[in-house]
Design a protein around this motif. Structure first.
Motif, short mmCIF file in Angstrom:
data_model
loop_
_atom_site.label_atom_id
_atom_site.label_comp_id
_atom_site.label_asym_id
_atom_site.label_seq_id
_atom_site.Cartn_x
_atom_site.Cartn_y
_atom_site.Cartn_z
N ILE B 15 56.67 -15.94 -52.94
CA ILE B 15 56.16 -16.16 -51.59
C ILE B 15 56.01 -14.85 -50.83
O ILE B 15 55.80 -14.85 -49.62
CB ILE B 15 57.08 -17.11 -50.78
N THR C 438 47.63 -14.84 -51.88
CA THR C 438 48.73 -15.80 -51.83
C THR C 438 49.18 -16.12 -50.42
O THR C 438 49.35 -17.28 -50.07
CB THR C 438 49.93 -15.25 -52.62
N CYS C 439 49.42 -15.12 -49.60
CA CYS C 439 49.98 -15.42 -48.29
C CYS C 439 48.90 -15.63 -47.24
O CYS C 439 49.21 -15.87 -46.08
CB CYS C 439 50.98 -14.36 -47.84
N GLU C 488 56.29 -20.75 -48.58
CA GLU C 488 55.51 -19.69 -47.94
C GLU C 488 55.42 -19.93 -46.43
O GLU C 488 55.63 -19.03 -45.64
CB GLU C 488 54.09 -19.69 -48.53
#
Lengths: 405, 403, 502
Positions: B15, C438-439, C488
């Protein structure tokens, strides 16, 4: 291996629980994957950010406890919060202490150029609460890309400069690398000289929160001497160096007190026998180790560490299979706006006042399982700014309650 | 690759929280290594099958596993790095130096037999200068002295005694460079009524694995596991005194190298102090200890942390009366096995070690203790202090010293 | 401000910009007006699929022929926008192998290279595919980057005399007799007002075609079809994966840089601007695509989005000039008596150049100008340079990166910023790969704002911009927020709402 207490979770609530039990002379194992969220979110100790700075925290908290019986604070009660905080505080003797200003919330400047109401502030950040009243200069570093002095200066109405630390300006520097260099006199000499050249009539100098991991007050004192002005830290993007300081202190003390500190492995199974848990298993391929204890504290946090898991229909607590207090499904759990208060954050494990998980009739499900930290239901720690307060209070009391039996 | 323990979800669970960046000892001291977040799960999204490797910074990963332990999502970052390293070196080619450093087991017995000459050469400035210039083995690094007789040779002459049997995987270094550690181990176990048995064994292969040589490491595993398995199946538990060998055999033989039988071996393989701790919990630790009024500082090696068994040496050492023990608050020593011997990495290695040195200096111990021979070498190199394996202090504290 | 132009193009999608370039290469300057940034419509919200045409080869061979012809041309003129991945049309046990055989034959008939691969061959190429598959057919599909494509066309057009007004919306159209005389327009960011006199007007607004024509009481009958897509966090396959069956929902998976894009659906929409992906569409997409790639079932998605396709319904009065059922070129002189108005709509991204060519040809005919198109042979500048995942990977540790997920360097972003003319944050994000990983921009946009301040380029409250960005980002994330994506979001909320108290 048999323990008096096994704490599952490396966050502040788990660490607080383990420390409390170790101080009671108990044989403790703390096990968890990762570093908890201290190294991500925590820099100050948020207790309850909804209380304005004009009100004494005790009064504000007292009202909150009264109005929110389902909140973790409401469950444990005001005196218990105070006792737990006091225990946390005494764990950080001078020079690096956590203090409040006049027993109330204060506004600290953040790395986004905003202010946040928070309660206990570490010594290296304390002077920042005077930012609005005093002329301030903010210092950034080229290559440290998580902090921008100029933007902060524009937003906070003060001045900002960026120092260049290396011959190659394109070199990136991580927070950990910068914090380490801060503990070397050569960098501090350089900073002292450069800032002294740049300073005009500013009395306060703001730095990103990287003033060393091991001796932040030593670093601060030295830089203040070299510049001739007061300095303070400003918290920013993770990793949080101030959070690492807290984590390291807990870790060192726990090991010193004989606690078993198993960082990096996740518990794969908890083995129940009727309403009693016997042991946990840790699968570390290809072996499985098991650990038994009289009592277990579940402090695994919410989704980040896998304390709670959710698919589109359900939210589950995967280790002890404790019921999670949610309603609806994925469509309902989140508001349309990012900044809305999403209902999912209020869901978690329901407990009684002693922090034992309960069933729908309010009866404790297991004799020897206790719950601490943000996995508890009934709070919105991000919106309320109550994360560390909940972790400290419930970590402390879960251990006290478990070990009393 | 053991598919059972190697889920293909690594890229999905990262993450980007940067916990790993907070603990990486290499990226803390040099910007040349981008750090675990980028080197591992970050780069993985860019590595297309069929593309040549471009990861020229990948061999700066020291393999300490601290990032794995810090990851809140369980991404096996150091394994991702290791596989990328292996691919990079497979394509680029491995220098002779790396082969020499990872195959010392081939010459160690000869080096021990000719120890006087060997040690003379290893200390000789001319030889070291040549090694530096021709092979990139940094001349500032002290090369470990060889001893004669080897541990195995000593053990052959040693009369066995004890009721229960326990097998010992001693590892290359103890055998030819630190025989006294092996001796101390045998003496302590015998004092507890165990007869020590040495199964046929070779180098565990960790140096090869650490250098991305999966093939070489697997060969060592395939050589070792059959005899270890035979030992286990005869009902004998096995212990190791080197946490690096332990980590290799207990976890990497199965997880990364998929060696048949390794799972079974792992279940009966224990760290020496883990073994003693188990004995102690059952009340079976027979020995009494004398007072040892000295100050020791204990350093937990990286491989001990990644074994996930806690700090059993600390627990046992605390049984010794009047022994003052401090746990050193530092993470990686910086040697990284063969890493710190290489000229291009020596300075990084020393910079990492500086933090450990400072922590030790603060404590001012009489002796430093650590289970890993690499850490012992590095701490001696950094501080000049007396550095021992904890079993040696335990041996000193035995009330009735064994023969 | 009063402006005068020969040709006014409305719409900054691939078609409009393609026309500007085509005309500019013919020596005809134009002014293009777009109310958002480039690619605000379907051009910026599609699959990124570089069609070989195979998908239509059985149902619409003419459209397929057009596609393969353009496919070949685009490989030569815009190779840097295309990843030549090839595509596989996969047959699963429930699929009709007769269809597959007709498919192969039809491909061969219109010269689309099509090779039958066995199960084992297929799985060795793409191990993530379902192990039960029967076979696959390899065709020259690819992945195209619409942003590189359109921005590249715009730059070349500008270099040859075209002009662009972005973030500028038409407020009214003024007719004089049977011609459009001028338009009034307003800059939505700066506030400037324009009065633009033009000799010809090209309506290249795509899905907004009727919306635009309504101003002068015209209509051509554009149906709106919503197509939704999901983006996975990792790139599952190197090739485009199609289902070898009559075109349906959820049967395409397109690799795109570091991710895979799953699509798509086809839902009639009344709205051209307010639309979103629905949970039912998400369920359908996951169900269908995981038949081809099982790992999709439990994987992490980083974004969900939808786009509106303009579908031209032929059969309405006077639909001449339609080259195929693929796109519609309407001469409003013949149809409605407005002599200097042309509408071009429908079509696919891969045929943008052909649409632009036909439109430009028609315009030239009206203008009485005899210059031919050269866009099929003149490559775009930048065609020589190649980016590629491994090149970005190689740069790690060399330069400061702003976006850790997509490895976007600070120097690259500063170069884009210095080009100027960027009016808002999204303009910057469209021109780089920031926030596409991804983020989804959680770290890099914070850094980008810092860089903007360092360059002295910020005139507004940048926290307002940051909050606006987070809200916009949320729209794409909220629909797929479960499993690891929740971890996340907990991180992001904890940072922006928690630490930063925004």
């Amino acid at each position: 291996m048999h323990y008096d207490l096994i704490v599952i979770g490396m966050g502040l609530s788990g660490l607080m629980a383990a420390k409390t039990a170790a101080e009671m002379g108990k044989k403790v194992l703390i096990i968890g994957k990762g570093l908890g969220t201290l190294s991500i979110f925590s820099n100050t100790i948020d207790l309850l950010g909804t209380i304005p700075p004009t009100m004494k925290m005790k009064d504000g908290l007292s009202q909150w406890v009264h109005d929110h019986p389902e909140h973790p604070y409401g469950k444990v009660g005001l005196e218990k919060i105070e006792e737990a905080l006091s225990s946390f505080n005494s764990f950080f003797p001078p020079p690096y202490t956590f203090q409040s200003k006049n027993d109330a919330n204060s506004l600290v400047p953040t790395g986004a150029g905003t202010f946040r109401l928070t309660y206990l502030i570490p010594s290296t950040m304390m002077k920042g609460i005077n930012l609005k009243e005093k002329k301030t200069l903010i210092i950034g570093f080229e290559g440290y890309k998580d902090f921008y002095a100029r933007r902060l200066a524009d937003l906070l109405n003060c001045r900002g400069i960026t120092l260049s630390l290396s011959e190659n300006p394109q070199t990136e520097m991580t927070a950990a690398a910068l914090a380490r260099r801060m503990e070397k006199p050569s960098l501090r000499d350089f900073i002292g000289a450069e800032v002294k050249k740049e300073i005009r009539d500013e009395e306060l100098i703001g730095f990103p929160a990287v003033l060393g991991v091991n001796d932040p007050m030593g670093v601060r004192k030295d830089i203040e001497k070299k510049i001739g002005a007061s300095i303070f830290e400003i918290p920013g993007l993770p990793p949080s160096i101030p959070g690492m300081r807290i984590f390291n202190r807990f870790k060192a003390k726990l090991i010193q007190k004989g606690g078993n500190f198993l960082s990096g492995y996740s518990v794969s199974k908890a083995i129940p026998r009727k309403n009693h848990f016997e042991k946990i298993e840790v699968f570390h391929p290809p072996v499985t180790n098991s650990y038994s204890a009289d009592h277990f504290i579940l402090a695994t946090g919410r989704f980040i560490g896998g304390g709670l898991l959710a698919d589109r229909e359900r939210i589950v607590e995967p280790l002890f299979n404790l019921p999670v207090s949610y309603i609806g499904s994925q469509e309902e759990w989140f508001g349309k706006s990012f900044f809305a208060q999403h209902s999912i954050h209020g869901y978690g494990i329901l407990t009684d006042a002693s922090l034992r998980p309960i069933d729908e009739n309010g009866k404790p499900i297991f004799e020897n399982v206790w719950v601490a930290g943000t996995i508890l239901s009934g709070h919105h720690c991000v919106n309320e700014k109550s994360r560390e307060g909940i972790e400290i209070t419930t970590g402390y009391w879960a251990a006290r309650n478990a070990m009393k039996l | 690759m053991n598919q059972k323990t190697w889920p293909k979800t690594n890229a999905d669970v990262c993450i980007r929280c940067a916990n790993c960046m907070a603990v990486c000892p290499v990226s803390r001291v040099t910007p040349l290594f981008p750090g675990p977040k980028h080197a591992g799960p970050g780069a993985e999204r860019f590595r297309k099958p069929g593309d040549p490797s471009v990861d020229k910074w990948i061999d700066l990963c020291i393999g300490c596993h601290l990032c794995d332990l810090a990851c809140s999502s369980g991404v096996p970052i150091s394994e991702l790095n290791l596989m990328a390293k292996a691919k990079y070196l497979d394509e680029k080619g491995r220098p002779l130096r790396d082969w020499l450093l990872t195959h010392t087991y081939l010459f160690s017995r000869m080096a021990s037999f000719l120890s006087i000459i060997t040690n003379f050469l290893l200390k000789n400035r001319m030889v070291k200068w040549l090694a530096d210039h021709l092979l990139d083995i940094d001349k500032r690094r002290e090369l470990p002295a060889y001893q004669s007789p080897t541990f195995r040779q000593w053990f052959r002459e040693h009369p066995p005694k004890g009721e229960r049997k326990v097998a010992y995987f001693y590892g290359c270094y103890i055998n030819t460079n630190e025989v006294e550690v092996g001796k101390a181990m045998v003496q302590v176990l015998e004092a507890n009524g165990f007869e020590v048995f040495l199964p046929p064994q070779e180098c565990c292969g960790l140096p090869m694995l650490g250098n991305g040589d999966f093939k070489g490491a697997r060969e060592m595993g395939l050589k070792n596991v059959p005899s270890l398995l035979e030992t286990i199946r005869s009902g004998t538990e096995m212990i190791y005194s080197s946490t690096s060998c332990g980590h290799m055999i207990r976890h990497e033989y199965n997880r990364l190298l998929n060696i048949p039988g390794s799972e079974e071996v792992a279940e009966h393989l224990f760290d020496l102090f883990e073994f003693l701790k188990n004995l102690n919990e059952k009340g079976d630790l027979k020995v009494q200890f004398i007072e040892l009024p000295i100050k020791v500082a204990y350093f937990a090696p990286c491989h001990l942390r990644s074994l996930g068994i806690g700090l059993p040496a600390l627990e046992i050492l605390r049984l010794i009366p009047r022994l003052e023990i401090e746990n050193i608050e530092a993470d990686c020593c910086g040697l990284g096995g063969t890493f710190g011997f290489k000229r291009e990495k020596y300075e990084i290695s020393q910079e990492i070690g500086k933090d450990l040195k400072e922590a030790i200096d603060k404590l001012k111990p009489d002796v430093v203790l650590t289970d890993c021979e690499g850490c012992r070498m590095q701490i001696r190199h950094l501080t000049g202090l007396n550095v021992l394996h904890p079993i040696q202090i335990l041996r000193k504290a035995l009330k009735e010293p064994a023969g | 401000m009063n402006l005068k132009t020969e040709v006014l193009i409305i719409g900054g999608g691939a078609t409009g910009v393609g026309i500007a370039r085509d005309l500019s290469l013919r020596g005809i300057p134009s002014l293009l007006i777009e109310k958002g940034d480039f690619l605000s419509g379907a051009s910026g919200r599609n699959h990124g699929l570089f069609h070989s045409g195979a998908r239509y080869v059985v149902s619409d061979p003419e459209a397929a022929r057009e596609c393969i012809t353009e496919n070949r041309i685009l490989r030569k003129i815009v190779p840097h926008c295309i990843e030549e991945t090839d595509g596989l049309f996969v047959s699963l046990p429930e699929d009709d192998l007769d269809f597959r055989d007709r498919f192969i034959q039809a491909c061969q008939e219109i010269t689309i290279p099509a090779h039958l691969l066995s199960r084992d061959e297929t799985l060795s190429l793409e191990p993530e595919l379902h192990p039960d598959l029967l076979s696959s057919v390899k065709v020259p599909d690819g992945a195209i980057d619409p942003f590189e494509l359109v921005l590249g066309n715009a730059k070349d057009a500008e270099d040859h005399g075209a002009k662009f007004l972005l973030h500028t919306e038409i407020t009214s159209l003024l007719l004089e007799g049977n011609r459009i005389k001028s338009v009034l327009a307003k800059d939505l960011v700066g506030g400037d007002e324009y009065s633009i006199e033009t000799s010809y007007l090209i309506n290249a607004t795509g899905a907004w075609a009727d919306h635009f024509l309504k101003r002068i009481g015209l209509r051509i009958g554009v149906a709106l079809s919503k197509g939704s897509m999901l983006i996975t966090n990792q790139r599952f396959t190197q090739r485009v994966i199609n289902r070898c069956r009559p075109p349906s929902d959820g049967d395409i998976i397109v690799p795109n840089h570091t991710v895979s894009i799953l699509g798509t659906t086809s839902v009639r929409s009344e709205e051209v601007e307010q639309f979103e992906i629905t949970p039912e569409e998400i369920t359908l997409l996951i169900k269908e695509t995981s038949r081809m790639i099982p790992a999709i079932e439990g994987c992490r998605f980083i974004r969900a989005y939808a786009g509106i396709r303009p579908l031209f319904q032929s059969g309405e009065k006077g639909d001449d000039r339609a080259i195929s059922r693929g796109f519609a070129l309407i001469d409003h002189g013949k149809r409605d008596g407005i002599k200097n108005l042309i509408t071009i709509t429908g079509g696919k991204l891969v045929t943008y150049r052909l649409m632009a060519e036909k439109t430009s040809d028609l315009l030239c005919q009206k203008m009485g100008v005899d210059v031919s198109c050269t866009t099929h042979i003149k490559p775009l500048p930048g065609a020589e340079k190649s980016s590629g995942l491994k090149n970005r990977l190689a740069a790690i540790g060399q330069e400061e990166t702003l976006c850790d997920c997509e490895l976007v360097q600070k120097a690259e972003v500063e170069a884009v910023l210095k080009e100027g003319k960027l009016k808002n944050l999204q303009d910057i994000l469209h021109r780089t790969r920031l926030a596409k990983g991804t983020c989804q921009g959680a770290f890099c946009v914070y850094r980008l704002l810092g860089v903007l301040h360092d360059l002295g380029m910020v005139k507004v409250d940048s926290n307002k911009v940051l909050k606006g960005f987070l809200e916009e980002r949320w729209k794409g994330i909220r629909p797929v927020l479960w499993g690891s994506a929740l971890k996340e979001e907990e991180l992001i909320e904890g940072i922006y709402k928690g630490i930063f108290n925004l």
